[in-house]
Design an enzyme around this catalytic site. Structure first.
Site, PDB file in Angstrom:
ATOM      1  N   ARG A 185       2.530 -11.200   5.337  1.00 50.28           N
ATOM      2  CA  ARG A 185       3.990 -11.147   5.256  1.00 50.28           C
ATOM      3  C   ARG A 185       4.639 -10.555   6.498  1.00 50.28           C
ATOM      4  O   ARG A 185       5.862 -10.633   6.655  1.00 50.28           O
ATOM      5  CB  ARG A 185       4.426 -10.374   4.007  1.00 50.28           C
ATOM      6  CG  ARG A 185       4.129 -11.163   2.753  1.00 50.28           C
ATOM      7  CD  ARG A 185       4.551 -10.419   1.508  1.00 50.28           C
ATOM      8  NE  ARG A 185       5.988 -10.389   1.359  1.00 50.28           N
ATOM      9  CZ  ARG A 185       6.618  -9.793   0.348  1.00 50.28           C
ATOM     10  NH1 ARG A 185       5.906  -9.164  -0.573  1.00 50.28           N
ATOM     11  NH2 ARG A 185       7.912  -9.815   0.261  1.00 50.28           N
ATOM     12  N   PRO A 200       0.833  -1.193   0.000  1.00 46.85           N
ATOM     13  CA  PRO A 200       0.000   0.000   0.000  1.00 46.85           C
ATOM     14  C   PRO A 200       0.871   1.248   0.000  1.00 46.85           C
ATOM     15  O   PRO A 200       1.787   1.373   0.801  1.00 46.85           O
ATOM     16  CB  PRO A 200      -0.784  -0.094   1.305  1.00 46.85           C
ATOM     17  CG  PRO A 200      -0.419  -1.395   1.914  1.00 46.85           C
ATOM     18  CD  PRO A 200       0.848  -1.835   1.312  1.00 46.85           C
ATOM     19  N   GLU A 201       0.569   2.139  -0.903  1.00 43.59           N
ATOM     20  CA  GLU A 201       1.277   3.409  -0.980  1.00 43.59           C
ATOM     21  C   GLU A 201       0.329   4.493  -0.487  1.00 43.59           C
ATOM     22  O   GLU A 201      -0.760   4.198  -0.018  1.00 43.59           O
ATOM     23  CB  GLU A 201       1.747   3.652  -2.416  1.00 43.59           C
ATOM     24  CG  GLU A 201       2.574   2.488  -2.968  1.00 43.59           C
ATOM     25  CD  GLU A 201       3.047   2.698  -4.399  1.00 43.59           C
ATOM     26  OE1 GLU A 201       3.213   3.861  -4.806  1.00 43.59           O
ATOM     27  OE2 GLU A 201       3.236   1.699  -5.100  1.00 43.59           O
TER      28      GLU A 201
END
Length: 304
Positions: A112, A2-3
């Site tokens: 992750r 996500p940016e």
DNA sequence: ATCCTATCCTGTAGGC
DNA sequence: TGCCTACAGGATAGGA
């Protein structure tokens, strides 16, 4: 993953969800994220009321009464998920569950485990080591050409690397860096310290436009990003170069190329982003080149 | 000082 | 089908 646009989307939804609710309890998985999740999180959050949600670069700041802020980062695969009622099915990789007094729940899920959950005193937030090093937030302070040029100074970093450097500009990641440079017509390998003022103006404009449009569409779902409601973002079919290796440039029809910079993929159009940009009429956009609403991972990656 | 590489993790696409 | 490898939106410690 996500940016800034994805994090901003989450922030808005998060704020609308938490306001007016009270935390009853917090449950932790005990697994380590980027750093260990504080074990006393449940004790310190119980009974508190969220006051709002802020964003700094890719970091989320959930302010709580009593002068505490829950700092979070989604890393590559993190999500905040809201459940109006307690879900019956179990879900993998849920590291924190915030239970509200009305029975709704807010989950932090991250397969992750590059994400982050940290509790900080709201007063001393600016001194937090993760936030203190962040550079300009391009949405809070939309950059101009001269601003970017000053931030670059004489660095030998590539302009792609420059856009990814969170200490200079906070929030741009691998997808939007490629998209911004395509919009600006600039070769991603150009040394940032050598970019001309006119090109910086283009980069600044492209940065503002791309981020604004991506936020409008609730971000890009490349593979795993979801909004709070577990819905994919809508910017994917607006992507001009990212993950389009071998496909025709939407502007000129030239095959998009993938290169590796600092061990990360960069996508660009060798014609639109050549050192001396040429004017072109622009090939008509056929239905065949229109991107499908794909939400799966990358495929047919060009090797070496 | 600046820049680059390797590393933390799991999931998954693609090759065989 | 299944096994194996490479790679994925990030940040950062440590080495060059």
């Amino acid at each position: 993953m996500p940016e800034l646009p994805e994090v901003e989307t989450v922030r808005r939804l998060l704020e609308s969800i938490v306001l007016g609710r009270t935390i009853r309890a917090v449950r932790l998985s005990g697994l380590r994220l980027r750093e260990r999740v504080p074990r006393d999180l449940p004790r310190r959050l119980a009974g508190r009321r969220p006051l709002g949600a802020r964003r700094r670069g890719k970091y989320l700041l959930l302010d709580l009464d009593g002068g505490l802020t829950l700092l979070s980062h989604l890393g590559m695969s993190g999500r905040w998920l809201f459940h109006p009622r307690a879900p019956r099915a179990r879900m993998a990789h849920v590291h924190a569950r915030i239970l509200f007094t009305d029975g709704s729940q807010l989950w932090f899920q991250d397969p992750r485990r590059f994400g982050l959950l940290r509790l900080v005193s709201t007063e001393r937030l600016a001194a937090d080591p993760s936030l203190a090093v962040l550079g300009l937030d391009p949405v809070a302070e939309p950059p101009t050409g001269p601003t970017l040029r000053a931030l670059a100074g004489g660095t030998r970093l590539s302009v792609k690397g420059f856009l990814l450097d969170q200490r200079r500009i906070a929030g741009i990641g691998n997808i939007y860096a490629s998209e911004i440079l395509h919009r600006a017509g600039l070769d991603p390998r150009t040394r940032a310290g050598a970019v001309r003022p006119a090109s910086w103006a283009m980069v600044a404009r492209a940065t503002r436009v791309v981020l604004e449009e991506a936020i409008e569409r609730c971000g890009t779902t490349f593979s795993s990003y979801r909004t709070l409601w577990n819905e994919p973002g809508g910017y994917g079919d607006q992507l001009r170069v990212y993950d389009r290796s071998g496909e025709p440039c939407r502007a000129c029809g030239t095959a998009i190329r993938r290169i590796v910079q600092a061990a990360r993929s960069t996508f660009y159009c060798p014609r639109c982003q050549s050192a001396r940009p040429r004017r072109h009429a622009g090939a008509p956009r056929s239905a065949a080149t229109a991107r499908r609403g794909r939400v799966s991972g990358p495929r047919a990656r060009a090797r070496r």
